[in-house]
Design an enzyme around this catalytic site. Structure first.
Site, mmCIF file in Angstrom:
data_model
loop_
_atom_site.group_PDB
_atom_site.id
_atom_site.type_symbol
_atom_site.label_atom_id
_atom_site.label_comp_id
_atom_site.label_asym_id
_atom_site.label_seq_id
_atom_site.Cartn_x
_atom_site.Cartn_y
_atom_site.Cartn_z
ATOM 1 N N GLN A 65 45.557 57.758 3.009
ATOM 2 C CA GLN A 65 45.330 57.329 4.391
ATOM 3 C C GLN A 65 45.372 58.537 5.319
ATOM 4 O OE1 GLN A 65 48.354 55.354 7.084
ATOM 5 N NE2 GLN A 65 47.082 53.562 6.632
ATOM 6 N N CYS A 95 49.436 52.539 13.155
ATOM 7 C CA CYS A 95 50.783 53.053 13.402
ATOM 8 C C CYS A 95 51.204 52.775 14.842
ATOM 9 C CB CYS A 95 50.842 54.551 13.115
ATOM 10 S SG CYS A 95 52.471 55.268 13.415
ATOM 11 N N LYS A 134 42.862 50.310 8.500
ATOM 12 C CA LYS A 134 44.045 49.488 8.775
ATOM 13 C C LYS A 134 44.282 49.512 10.274
ATOM 14 C CE LYS A 134 48.789 48.663 7.208
ATOM 15 N NZ LYS A 134 49.452 48.511 8.513
ATOM 16 N N HIS A 163 46.583 43.918 10.948
ATOM 17 C CA HIS A 163 47.954 43.525 11.274
ATOM 18 C C HIS A 163 47.892 42.924 12.681
ATOM 19 C CE1 HIS A 163 52.473 44.232 11.048
ATOM 20 N NE2 HIS A 163 52.277 43.711 12.248
ATOM 21 N N GLY A 219 54.111 45.250 3.103
ATOM 22 C CA GLY A 219 54.877 46.478 3.224
ATOM 23 C C GLY A 219 56.366 46.224 3.164
ATOM 24 N N ARG A 220 56.932 45.808 4.291
ATOM 25 C CA ARG A 220 58.385 45.625 4.358
ATOM 26 C C ARG A 220 58.883 44.569 3.371
ATOM 27 N NH1 ARG A 220 59.252 43.926 10.140
ATOM 28 N NH2 ARG A 220 57.097 43.210 9.883
#
EC number: 1.3.1.-
Length: 315
Positions: A65, A95, A134, A163, A219-220
């Site tokens: 990425q 991000c 993303k 997201h 992810g988390r």
């Protein structure tokens, strides 16, 4: 369903990914924490080590990425990545870090749609690789996303990973699945969902809402329960022996490349900041792990946790 492991800065470096790939099957692709290339066509040594083929397990499905808002730098980075044998590169527009966004990078790039469109014009007109993106749904408001979708629809993307939070949301509030639903209707590119999948029940609820979705990035949820996707794919819950093997492979990996207890413990404590919740009644031993200043003390605390605490699997 195809599952992807989201990039997590400070956690999912190659040592972690190699261990996860060896122990927990089911991940379609791993995405690396972002790298920041420059027009000088070089990378920081840490970034290069993370994507260097010799440091990544043979056969691991890996997508580097890139974080940048300059098409020249992106192309320079992509060229280097391709020279290492990769066929796909991912652009980070997600991000939410304030320092990153303030520089117009990551989700901060979403606030400049004209510049973003020009970026894609140059990149997609030159890039000889698959390009995935993303993204978040805007800076301040979901109302920004229709304009962004117009831009994404003009270009051929391997995957649009959404997201559905804004940059200002960070990880607060609920993901806006109404915006995601609209994106599914409007996107000309394949769409992947990312956001707040922590348990098998979360995945069941999502699939009931969006039965047409075939791609999900986690992810988390995987950081907290590294065997989650293995269970979703196979129906088999990983046991403590597998969690221990995963942990020990990571510890061994960092012990080989880092010097000094402090540096190794910093990495391992980051692991436990997510994974401690996987164990019942782990508060006491979790504190011992957190407070450990020597590897010997840390290892004793980890031994105690695995011996005295059962796994706490959420439905």
């Amino acid at each position: 369903m195809r599952y992807y492991f989201a990039p997590m800065e400070g956690l999912t470096w190659y040592v972690y990914r190699n261990a996860h790939y060896a122990v927990f099957p089911g991940i379609e692709k791993y995405y690396t924490p972002f790298i920041v290339p420059s027009s000088r066509r070089d990378l920081r040594s840490r970034e290069f080590r993370d994507i260097a083929p010799e440091n990544n397990a043979a056969g691991i499905p890996l997508v580097p990425q890139i974080l940048t808002n300059k098409w020249e730098d992106f192309l320079a980075g992509a060229e280097l990545i391709k020279s290492l044998g990769y066929e796909e590169v991912n652009l980070n527009l997600g991000c939410p870090s304030g320092t990153v966004a303030a520089k117009g990078k990551g989700s901060g790039f979403l606030g400049e749609p004209e510049k973003l469109e020009d970026f894609f014009d140059h990149v997609c007109g030159t890039l000889d690789m698959k390009l995935s993106v993303k993204t978040r749904i805007g800076i301040d408001s979901p109302e920004e996303f229709p304009r962004l979708m117009e831009i994404f629809n003009k270009f051929p993307l391997e995957l649009l990973i959404i997201h559905p939070r804004t940059q200002k949301d960070y990880y607060r509030n609920e993901p806006d699945r109404s915006v995601f639903r609209e994106a599914l209707r409007e996107s000309r590119n394949p769409v992947c969902y990312n956001g707040d999948i922590f348990t098998a029940a979360d995945m069941e609820e999502f699939s009931a809402q969006f039965p047409q979705v075939e791609d999900v990035m986690i992810g988390r949820g995987l950081a907290a329960d590294p065997g989650l996707v293995t269970y979703l794919v196979s129906g088999k819950r990983p046991q403590k022996e597998e969690i221990r093997r995963f942990h020990d492979m990571i510890l061994e990996g960092y012990s080989q490349i880092l010097s000094g207890d402090r540096n190794i413990l910093f990495r391992m404590k980051e692991l436990w900041s997510y994974m401690a919740s996987l164990f019942e009644n782990s508060e006491k031993t979790g504190k011992k792990i957190k407070k450990a200043e020597r590897l010997s003390t840390y290892k004793n605390a980890v031994d105690e946790l695995f011996c005295s605490c059962d796994l706490r699997y959420k439905k």
